[in-house]
Scaffold this active site. Structure first.
Site, mmCIF file in Angstrom:
data_model
loop_
_atom_site.group_PDB
_atom_site.id
_atom_site.type_symbol
_atom_site.label_atom_id
_atom_site.label_comp_id
_atom_site.label_asym_id
_atom_site.label_seq_id
_atom_site.Cartn_x
_atom_site.Cartn_y
_atom_site.Cartn_z
ATOM 1 N N CYS A 144 -2.152 5.346 8.491
ATOM 2 C CA CYS A 144 -2.118 4.984 9.905
ATOM 3 C C CYS A 144 -0.912 5.591 10.604
ATOM 4 O O CYS A 144 -0.956 5.902 11.781
ATOM 5 C CB CYS A 144 -2.076 3.472 10.058
ATOM 6 S SG CYS A 144 -3.054 2.613 8.844
ATOM 7 N N ASN B 280 0.809 -1.220 0.000
ATOM 8 C CA ASN B 280 0.000 0.000 0.000
ATOM 9 C C ASN B 280 0.842 1.270 0.000
ATOM 10 O O ASN B 280 0.369 2.329 -0.385
ATOM 11 C CB ASN B 280 -0.958 -0.002 1.197
ATOM 12 C CG ASN B 280 -0.281 -0.376 2.493
ATOM 13 O OD1 ASN B 280 0.285 -1.474 2.611
ATOM 14 N ND2 ASN B 280 -0.298 0.515 3.452
#
Ligand SMILES: *Cc1c(COP(=O)(O)O)cnc(C)c1O
Length: 395
Positions: free
Chosen positions: A324, A151
Site C-alpha cells: 500500500c 506484514n
C-alpha cells in the site's frame, strides 16, 4: 531466474484450492439462498467450508463469518466492538503503531467520530510489551486490537498473553491474523481471541475472500446491508467458489504447517546470514519471534525503490514497505515505529519466502542483493558523504 519472494503481499493459489473451486464456477452455480436442491448444493458447500475453516483455528462453525478478505474482516471487527462499546459509554480503544492500514485507517475514522485510541509503541524488536498494554487499559476501554504477526517485518506478538489479559479484564480482543493463519499455529480458544481476521490469498487461496471469527455471543454490526446471508451479519450472495477454495487452501496449509515452517525458517535464516554480510545493513524486527518466511532489511545509503527495480531486472519479485505504501514516498510507518530514521527506512527491502522457495533461489537472492547494493552505493551522494567521513553511519 524468476523468483517470487513477495509472499506477504499475496501467494500463488494451490492446485488443491483451484480444483476445489472449479465445480462451483461451472457446474454448481446455484444461488445458496434458493430453495431448490440445485441451490442447496451451494449452501451445503458453504457450510462444509465453514466447518473446515472453524476446525483449522479451533472455533465452532457458527463463529465463522465469511467476508471479502482481511480488510473487510478488520473493519467489521473494529466497527462492531466500537458500536458495542459506545452503547455502554465506553469509547476507548487500545492498539499499536505497526498495525495494517485496514486497522489503522478504521481507528482514525473512529477517532473523528469521538473515540479515543491509544497506540502502543513497539520496541526496536518490533514487539508490543504486555505490561505496557496492561497499563494502557482503562475503565472505558471497549476494545484491544493487536495484530498476530506483522506484514512488513514479520514479528509475532505475544497474542496468548494479551488475550488472557483482556479476557480477565472483560475487554473485547481482536487480532488481525492475516499473516499468521495457515503459517503458524493459531487457536482462538488458546489465544483467548474474541475476534480474528484472516484472508485466503495469504495462504494459497483466491483473492477477494476471507473470514472473521466472532466468538459466540459477541454482537456484530453489518458493513453491508441487504439480504439475510451469513445470518444477517453480512448481506450479499456468497462467493461460493471462493469460500470453498479458501477452506481447501487452509486445510492444506494447516496440514503441512509444521514441515513447511521448519523448512522455510531454515531458508529465512540462511538469507538473513547472507544479507548480514553486507556492510552497514541491519535486519528489521526480532530475529527469532518472526514469521518463518519473513526477511526485512535496511541498507544504509540507498533508495528502496531503485533496489526493487534492479532486483526486478534480475528476476526477483520483492517489496519495500507494504504494497500500500510502495509507490508513495512516505517511509513505512512500521520501520519508523521500530526507530529507523527516515533515511534508513527508505533503504528497506522485504523478501517473503514461500513453501516452494529453494536453497538455490536464496543463494541467487543473496548474490543479487549484494551486487545491487554495491552498485547503487557507487553513485549515491549520501553514501559518498558517509565514506568521506561527513556524517556518521547509523547502521
Ligand atoms: C494483506 C493483509 C490485510 C488485508 O487483507 P486483504 O484480504 O488483502 O484485504 C490485512 N492485514 C494484514 C496484516 C495483511 O497482511
Amino acid at each position: 531466474m524468476n523468483i517470487y519472494a513477495d509472499n506477504a503481499a499475496t501467494t500463488a493459489m494451490s492446485q488443491t484450492a483451484v480444483k476445489a473451486m472449479l465445480p462451483y464456477l461451472t457446474e454448481y452455480y446455484g444461488n445458496p439462498s434458493s430453495l431448490y436442491a440445485f441451490g442447496q448444493r451451494s449452501k451445503e458447500a458453504i457450510e462444509e467450508a465453514r466447518a473446515t475453516v472453524a476446525k483449522c483455528i479451533g472455533a465452532e462453525p457458527r463463529e465463522i463469518l465469511f467476508t471479502s478478505g482481511g480488510s473487510e474482516a478488520d473493519n467489521q471487527a473494529i466497527r462492531s466492538a466500537a458500536a458495542h462499546g459506545a452503547r455502554k459509554g465506553k469509547r476507548h480503544i487500545v492498539s499499536d503503531a505497526i498495525e495494517h492500514h485496514a486497522v489503522l485507517h478504521t481507528l482514525k475514522k473512529l477517532e473523528k467520530e469521538g473515540f479515543e485510541v491509544t497506540y502502543l509503541p513497539v520496541h526496536s524488536d518490533g514487539i508490543v510489551r504486555v505490561e505496557e498494554l496492561a497499563a494502557a487499559l482503562r475503565e472505558d476501554t471497549c476494545l484491544v486490537t493487536v495484530m498476530y504477526a506483522n506484514n512488513e517485518i514479520g514479528t509475532i506478538q505475544p497474542i496468548r498473553d494479551i488475550g488472557a489479559l483482556c479476557r480477565e479484564r472483560g475487554i473485547l480482543f481482536h487480532t488481525d491474523a492475516v499473516q499468521a493463519v495457515g503459517h503458524i499455529p493459531v487457536n482462538v480458544a488458546e489465544d483467548h481471541a474474541d475476534m480474528l481476521s484472516a484472508s485466503a490469498h495469504k495462504f494459497h487461496g483466491p483473492k477477494g475472500v476471507g473470514f472473521l471469527y466472532v466468538r459466540r455471543g459477541i454482537p456484530t454490526v453489518p458493513l453491508i446491508e441487504g439480504g439475510a446471508q451469513e445470518r444477517g451479519r453480512r448481506a450479499g450472495t456468497e462467493n461460493v467458489a471462493g469460500i470453498v477454495a479458501m477452506a481447501a487452501a487452509l486445510e492444506e496449509s494447516v496440514g503441512h504447517m509444521a514441515e513447511n515452517a521448519e523448512k522455510t525458517a531454515m531458508l529465512r535464516d540462511r538469507l538473513i546470514r547472507g544479507l548480514t554480510e553486507i556492510p552497514h545493513s541491519a535486519l528489521n524486527g526480532d530475529p527469532r519471534k518472526r514469521l518463518p518466511g519473513n526477511v526485512n532489511f535496511c541498507f544504509e545509503g540507498i533508495e528502496g525503490e531503485s533496489l526493487l527495480l534492479l532486483l526486478d531486472d534480475k528476476g526477483i519479485c520483492a517489496s519495500s514497505g507494504s504494497a500500500c505504501t510502495s509507490g508513495s514516498l512516505d517511509p513505512s510507518h512500521v520501520l519508523l515505529a521500530i526507530g529507523r530514521v527516515h533515511d534508513v527506512a527508505h533503504g528497506s527491502l522485504r523478501l517473503t519466502l514461500g513453501d516452494n522457495t529453494t536453497e538455490e533461489e536464496i543463494d541467487y537472492i543473496i548474490q543479487s542483493v549484494k551486487e545491487v547494493v554495491t552498485y547503487l552505493r557507487g553513485f549515491s551522494p549520501v553514501w559518498r558523504d558517509l565514506i568521506a567521513g561527513k556524517g556518521s553511519f547509523i547502521l
